[in-house]
Design an enzyme around this catalytic site. Sequence first.
Site, PDB file in Angstrom:
ATOM      1  N   LYS A  24       1.630  31.613  -5.958  1.00 35.88           N
ATOM      2  CA  LYS A  24       2.406  32.743  -5.207  1.00 35.88           C
ATOM      3  C   LYS A  24       1.574  34.016  -5.401  1.00 35.88           C
ATOM      4  O   LYS A  24       1.195  34.972  -4.614  1.00 35.88           O
ATOM      5  CB  LYS A  24       3.702  32.845  -5.552  1.00 35.88           C
ATOM      6  CG  LYS A  24       4.432  33.916  -4.947  1.00 35.88           C
ATOM      7  CD  LYS A  24       5.990  34.078  -5.160  1.00 35.88           C
ATOM      8  CE  LYS A  24       6.670  32.938  -4.514  1.00 35.88           C
ATOM      9  NZ  LYS A  24       7.963  32.428  -5.091  1.00 35.88           N
ATOM     10  N   ARG A  94       9.521  36.922 -10.170  1.00 33.64           N
ATOM     11  CA  ARG A  94       9.681  35.591  -9.879  1.00 33.64           C
ATOM     12  C   ARG A  94       8.710  34.627 -10.463  1.00 33.64           C
ATOM     13  O   ARG A  94       7.640  35.283 -11.030  1.00 33.64           O
ATOM     14  CB  ARG A  94       8.985  35.308  -8.201  1.00 33.64           C
ATOM     15  CG  ARG A  94      10.175  36.082  -7.399  1.00 33.64           C
ATOM     16  CD  ARG A  94       9.468  36.083  -5.816  1.00 33.64           C
ATOM     17  NE  ARG A  94      10.508  36.016  -4.851  1.00 33.64           N
ATOM     18  CZ  ARG A  94      10.430  37.238  -4.038  1.00 33.64           C
ATOM     19  NH1 ARG A  94       9.703  38.350  -4.569  1.00 33.64           N
ATOM     20  NH2 ARG A  94      11.403  37.445  -3.193  1.00 33.64           N
ATOM     21  N   GLY A 103      11.631  23.132  -9.131  1.00 38.62           N
ATOM     22  CA  GLY A 103      12.408  23.021 -10.174  1.00 38.62           C
ATOM     23  C   GLY A 103      12.513  24.336 -11.098  1.00 38.62           C
ATOM     24  O   GLY A 103      13.187  24.240 -12.215  1.00 38.62           O
ATOM     25  N   MET A 105      12.369  28.542 -12.076  1.00 39.60           N
ATOM     26  CA  MET A 105      13.398  29.657 -12.273  1.00 39.60           C
ATOM     27  C   MET A 105      13.545  30.176 -11.174  1.00 39.60           C
ATOM     28  O   MET A 105      12.572  30.355  -9.940  1.00 39.60           O
ATOM     29  CB  MET A 105      12.800  30.717 -13.071  1.00 39.60           C
ATOM     30  CG  MET A 105      13.915  31.531 -13.435  1.00 39.60           C
ATOM     31  SD  MET A 105      13.626  33.004 -14.487  1.00 39.60           S
ATOM     32  CE  MET A 105      13.154  34.124 -13.119  1.00 39.60           C
ATOM     33  N   ARG A 338       2.368  30.843   3.536  1.00 40.94           N
ATOM     34  CA  ARG A 338       2.066  29.585   3.026  1.00 40.94           C
ATOM     35  C   ARG A 338       1.800  28.720   4.318  1.00 40.94           C
ATOM     36  O   ARG A 338       2.286  29.142   5.368  1.00 40.94           O
ATOM     37  CB  ARG A 338       2.784  28.964   2.264  1.00 40.94           C
ATOM     38  CG  ARG A 338       4.299  28.662   2.726  1.00 40.94           C
ATOM     39  CD  ARG A 338       5.202  28.415   1.617  1.00 40.94           C
ATOM     40  NE  ARG A 338       6.611  28.411   2.252  1.00 40.94           N
ATOM     41  CZ  ARG A 338       7.664  28.329   1.370  1.00 40.94           C
ATOM     42  NH1 ARG A 338       7.564  28.646   0.010  1.00 40.94           N
ATOM     43  NH2 ARG A 338       8.744  28.940   1.795  1.00 40.94           N
ATOM     44  N   HIS A 454       5.981 -15.124   5.879  1.00 41.48           N
ATOM     45  CA  HIS A 454       5.815 -15.600   7.197  1.00 41.48           C
ATOM     46  C   HIS A 454       6.236 -14.564   8.462  1.00 41.48           C
ATOM     47  O   HIS A 454       5.910 -14.084   9.175  1.00 41.48           O
ATOM     48  CB  HIS A 454       6.417 -16.873   7.539  1.00 41.48           C
ATOM     49  CG  HIS A 454       6.250 -17.478   8.869  1.00 41.48           C
ATOM     50  ND1 HIS A 454       7.463 -17.112   9.937  1.00 41.48           N
ATOM     51  CD2 HIS A 454       5.381 -17.876   9.287  1.00 41.48           C
ATOM     52  CE1 HIS A 454       7.045 -17.820  10.958  1.00 41.48           C
ATOM     53  NE2 HIS A 454       5.764 -18.178  10.763  1.00 41.48           N
ATOM     54  N   ARG A 560      -6.575 -15.533  12.896  1.00 41.20           N
ATOM     55  CA  ARG A 560      -5.795 -16.568  12.260  1.00 41.20           C
ATOM     56  C   ARG A 560      -5.324 -17.784  13.086  1.00 41.20           C
ATOM     57  O   ARG A 560      -4.320 -17.527  13.865  1.00 41.20           O
ATOM     58  CB  ARG A 560      -4.509 -15.987  11.425  1.00 41.20           C
ATOM     59  CG  ARG A 560      -4.990 -14.998  10.327  1.00 41.20           C
ATOM     60  CD  ARG A 560      -3.667 -14.646   9.871  1.00 41.20           C
ATOM     61  NE  ARG A 560      -3.829 -13.920   8.287  1.00 41.20           N
ATOM     62  CZ  ARG A 560      -3.538 -12.596   8.139  1.00 41.20           C
ATOM     63  NH1 ARG A 560      -3.456 -11.920   9.353  1.00 41.20           N
ATOM     64  NH2 ARG A 560      -3.751 -11.965   7.070  1.00 41.20           N
ATOM     65  N   ARG A 616     -11.259 -17.322  12.458  1.00 42.59           N
ATOM     66  CA  ARG A 616     -11.068 -18.208  11.174  1.00 42.59           C
ATOM     67  C   ARG A 616     -10.232 -19.471  11.301  1.00 42.59           C
ATOM     68  O   ARG A 616      -9.391 -20.030  12.005  1.00 42.59           O
ATOM     69  CB  ARG A 616     -10.039 -17.511   9.964  1.00 42.59           C
ATOM     70  CG  ARG A 616     -10.151 -18.412   8.857  1.00 42.59           C
ATOM     71  CD  ARG A 616      -9.161 -17.468   7.994  1.00 42.59           C
ATOM     72  NE  ARG A 616      -7.651 -17.535   8.051  1.00 42.59           N
ATOM     73  CZ  ARG A 616      -6.826 -16.757   7.403  1.00 42.59           C
ATOM     74  NH1 ARG A 616      -7.108 -16.215   6.459  1.00 42.59           N
ATOM     75  NH2 ARG A 616      -5.573 -17.021   7.844  1.00 42.59           N
ATOM     76  N   GLU A 748     -12.955 -14.552  -0.566  1.00 43.39           N
ATOM     77  CA  GLU A 748     -11.589 -14.211  -1.041  1.00 43.39           C
ATOM     78  C   GLU A 748     -11.218 -14.834  -2.440  1.00 43.39           C
ATOM     79  O   GLU A 748     -10.046 -14.745  -2.985  1.00 43.39           O
ATOM     80  CB  GLU A 748     -10.661 -14.503   0.077  1.00 43.39           C
ATOM     81  CG  GLU A 748     -10.755 -16.017   0.394  1.00 43.39           C
ATOM     82  CD  GLU A 748      -9.540 -16.443   1.732  1.00 43.39           C
ATOM     83  OE1 GLU A 748      -8.761 -15.665   1.776  1.00 43.39           O
ATOM     84  OE2 GLU A 748      -9.991 -17.380   2.531  1.00 43.39           O
ATOM     85  N   SER A 767     -16.635 -11.629   5.288  1.00 44.34           N
ATOM     86  CA  SER A 767     -15.587 -11.014   5.400  1.00 44.34           C
ATOM     87  C   SER A 767     -14.564 -11.024   4.286  1.00 44.34           C
ATOM     88  O   SER A 767     -14.061 -12.026   3.872  1.00 44.34           O
ATOM     89  CB  SER A 767     -14.912 -11.389   6.751  1.00 44.34           C
ATOM     90  OG  SER A 767     -13.567 -10.796   6.877  1.00 44.34           O
ATOM     91  N   GLY A 769     -11.715 -11.127   2.298  1.00 42.59           N
ATOM     92  CA  GLY A 769     -10.109 -11.346   2.430  1.00 42.59           C
ATOM     93  C   GLY A 769      -9.488 -10.758   0.987  1.00 42.59           C
ATOM     94  O   GLY A 769      -9.219 -11.543   0.078  1.00 42.59           O
ATOM     95  N   ASN A 771      -6.609  -9.926   0.521  1.00 42.03           N
ATOM     96  CA  ASN A 771      -5.293 -10.436   0.022  1.00 42.03           C
ATOM     97  C   ASN A 771      -5.485 -11.483  -0.861  1.00 42.03           C
ATOM     98  O   ASN A 771      -4.642 -11.397  -1.887  1.00 42.03           O
ATOM     99  CB  ASN A 771      -4.315 -10.841   1.523  1.00 42.03           C
ATOM    100  CG  ASN A 771      -4.017 -10.130   2.583  1.00 42.03           C
ATOM    101  OD1 ASN A 771      -4.400  -8.801   2.131  1.00 42.03           O
ATOM    102  ND2 ASN A 771      -4.026 -10.629   3.594  1.00 42.03           N
ATOM    103  N   CYS A 835     -10.888  -8.091   6.062  1.00 38.47           N
ATOM    104  CA  CYS A 835     -10.065  -8.455   6.896  1.00 38.47           C
ATOM    105  C   CYS A 835      -8.555  -8.473   6.340  1.00 38.47           C
ATOM    106  O   CYS A 835      -7.631  -9.024   6.908  1.00 38.47           O
ATOM    107  CB  CYS A 835     -10.341  -9.601   7.672  1.00 38.47           C
ATOM    108  SG  CYS A 835     -10.451 -11.063   6.588  1.00 38.47           S
ATOM    109  N   TYR A 855     -17.529  -2.895   8.869  1.00 39.70           N
ATOM    110  CA  TYR A 855     -16.381  -2.626   9.695  1.00 39.70           C
ATOM    111  C   TYR A 855     -15.223  -3.083   8.869  1.00 39.70           C
ATOM    112  O   TYR A 855     -15.115  -3.744   7.545  1.00 39.70           O
ATOM    113  CB  TYR A 855     -16.195  -3.578  10.924  1.00 39.70           C
ATOM    114  CG  TYR A 855     -16.216  -5.229  10.419  1.00 39.70           C
ATOM    115  CD1 TYR A 855     -14.995  -5.751  10.459  1.00 39.70           C
ATOM    116  CD2 TYR A 855     -17.189  -6.044  10.612  1.00 39.70           C
ATOM    117  CE1 TYR A 855     -14.623  -7.010  10.153  1.00 39.70           C
ATOM    118  CE2 TYR A 855     -17.060  -7.176  10.037  1.00 39.70           C
ATOM    119  CZ  TYR A 855     -15.737  -7.790  10.259  1.00 39.70           C
ATOM    120  OH  TYR A 855     -15.626  -9.115   9.625  1.00 39.70           O
TER     121      TYR A 855
END
Length: 886
Positions: A24, A94, A103, A105, A338, A454, A560, A616, A748, A767, A769, A771, A835, A855
Amino acid sequence: MGNAKLVYAFTEGHAGMKALLGGKGANLAEMTRAGLPVPPGFTITTEAYHTFFRAGYRVPAELQRQVQEALRGLEVEKGQRFGEPLSPLLVSVRSGSVTSMPGMMDTILNLGLNDETVRGLASLSGNEPFAYDCYRRLIQMFGNVVLGVESIQFERLLHRLKAGLGIELDRDVPADGWRRLIEDYKQCVLRFANREFPQNVQEQLALAIEAVFKSWNNQRAQIYRQLNRIPDDQGTAVNVQSMVFGNRGDNCGTGVVFTRNPSDGESILYGEYLINAQGEDVVAGVRTPQSIGALRDEMPEVYKQLKSVCEKLERHYKDMQDIEFTVENGKLYILQTRNGKRTAQAALKLAADFVAEGVISREEALMRIEVSHLDQLLHRGLDESAIRDVLAVGLPASPGAATGMVALDADTAAAWRKEGKPVILVRSETTPEDIHGVLASEGVLTARGGMTSHAAVVARGMGKPCVCGCESLSIDEEQRKLSAGGGAISEGDWITLDGASGRVIRGCIPLKEAQVTEELLRILQWADDIRALQVYANADNPDDALTARRFGAEGIGLCRTEHMFFAPSRLPVMQRMILADTGQERQAALDELLPMQRDDFEGIFRAMEGRPVTIRLLDPPLHEFLPKLEELHAKFEAADNDIERSQYSRLIRKVKSLHEINPMLGHRGCRLGIVHPEIYDMQIEAIFKAALRCLEAGIRVSPDIMIPLVSDANELKLLRERVDEIAEQVLGDEKRKECGYKVGTMIEVPRAALTAGKIAAYADFFSFGTNDLTQMTFGYSRDDAEGKFLPNYLEQKLLPRNPFEVLDGEGVGQLIELAMMNGRARKPGLKTGICGEHGGDKESIAFCHRAGLHYVSCSPYRIPMARIAAAQAQIEHSQNIEFSAG
Ligand code: PEP
Ligand code: MG
């Protein structure tokens, strides 16, 4: 350091001094420098806080001296004196932390009033009620904030006064009434704070400054810092500013104005004000504020000035501003500015407009887009105001909102859909056999399963909202009922899902349509011009491929193929293939599956018009296609003849034989293709037959055949040979060249990353994977982790983020970098992409950019976000390079 500068007049600071002056303070200084009508004042620095803190919560003499000096400067500037009865200087105090912190004053206004100066203010303003109202407000705020008397004690007295006078509005209270209240307030302070309200104005100021400093460590502030990761040692600044009054009469007022409309971005002044009022009155909602447009008629001069201030501030900060102002006797003052909060839609319009107006560059505009907010625009959302009854909250598995009638099984869902009813499929968990129900429904809700269950994967692929793992949900299939959070719902009742937040809501909540605006298209075009990363989509069928193209996919990064087998017309054939006792039986089933896959591939190739399509080969363990054991047992028990019973017992034996202790690490991916080569052979043949059809029709194709779960180069070597052989058989020499297919692998499994140099010898592309790579690097099974211990880990901050959502750069990222380095060393032209789900996450996309991938691939609906995130990564990266070079 004894004489370090601890106090800065607003004229001495600027926006760059935020760490010292707080947000401020720096802002007030910056506005003062820019020549805006800011009431003069000064800021006590965060450094002063530290000296206060080090001195054991005592205001050091040097700070007192500098405050007095600044106060004298203020007196000279205002032509008033602090504590002087005839012409008193009044100030506000202030807090002002570096990061905005609710939070902290509260503000104290009107400091400097006492029994004597109040008379000066009354005669100076010619408005007695005003002066005494100011004084009682001071006692109230000071009493509460500095002396710790509960507000309710003052409120009660005020209420009693007004009731006694038969008055509703504060502004109708006469001076005498205020005088009586002031006496009551003083008694109240004495009683609850055990001390007198200080008549000495210097004491008022000193206590107020101390209170701000101490508020840095109050409980609210500490909790807020913890939640928002604000360091405890930042400390707070204090702003002391001369008062201006919006409540001195009818040529006064106070208000808030946005320089543009924050909900749609339109370029008009937007806001509200109240005549003859102080700041709190606007918030308190006792009187209804007028819209800012009315100011033009009521105070034309002020309006004109306000408008020009808005323009100036917007140009200065290069962004839409949220401005607090006060008008005192027809003169405009700016109290705060602001960057204004805005909706996603407004953010896009503002970014596009600021570029068009030459205020910011395209790069700056792109950097301002908060990609996570685009979800709001690209999926249907809910009318939040209509939400009453949130029944439960599950995992936000697939974004978007949907409303419909509860259907407890897939057949019911499909039947109702045929009747034209919108349905929400609600299951304990979904299996491949539910796919027609998922297709028929507006959205899916499950009680069990994580973000990769799934239901989640299928729904995301279809762009349908999904809430899963909603553990408080219990489904009673017999009674056709479900209960959640104590509320009961019968099949056929309406519910609404919010896939973005995981909320399950009772009733039919109105939906808001997705909005692809002209501005979004323009900004996406800029992103495309800038980004280095290409953006592919995960898509498993021609429809998804078309959707992906519409959103701008430059290829398909993951098809997939197992998803092609889940359709109700195909699953039985797939099951026959898996359950076959002889090679002949199996081949017969495969022969039936082949044309189905071929047609799908052809559709996808056509949709992608020659762009790369990464297909795949079958990845999940075979048991995923089979009915659950418990279900079979139940059917066996219920069977009414021996033939049926023997069929079921055969099925049960087969399913048992396919059971695995740990299917995630079991017989799946290329391991399946190696042990049962006929399955992959069929898939490869289908791909090339589809390619051949396209080529013969004059359509270009570019299939990238991807082998999953490779952990050793030999696996890829073997399977690559199969691909090449079948290509030769199906396409012949000439068409094979024309087709120009690639063979590559997913990285993967950690060992694949570690031995990427060897694997690259047989791969045209990698690629990642992420996951599985994340699962296997951490040794977490995602569903178990997210359902059980991960939330606890995140709460305890053992992990900064869910590694399944934001790529773990430190661990998983290291494997990717290593694989990139060794893979490219072995094969410089190696194509690389990602992927896993991370392909649609902003931070992970930035990682992929830095790691040099070609990519990212994500679900079709995330493509616009990914395009922007990729541009942001490019801009940020090149800025960093410039920075380190400079
Ligand atoms: C992966 O593991 O990152 C991946 C894309 O494969 P899936 O999620 O289908 O296992
Ligand atoms: Mg995988």
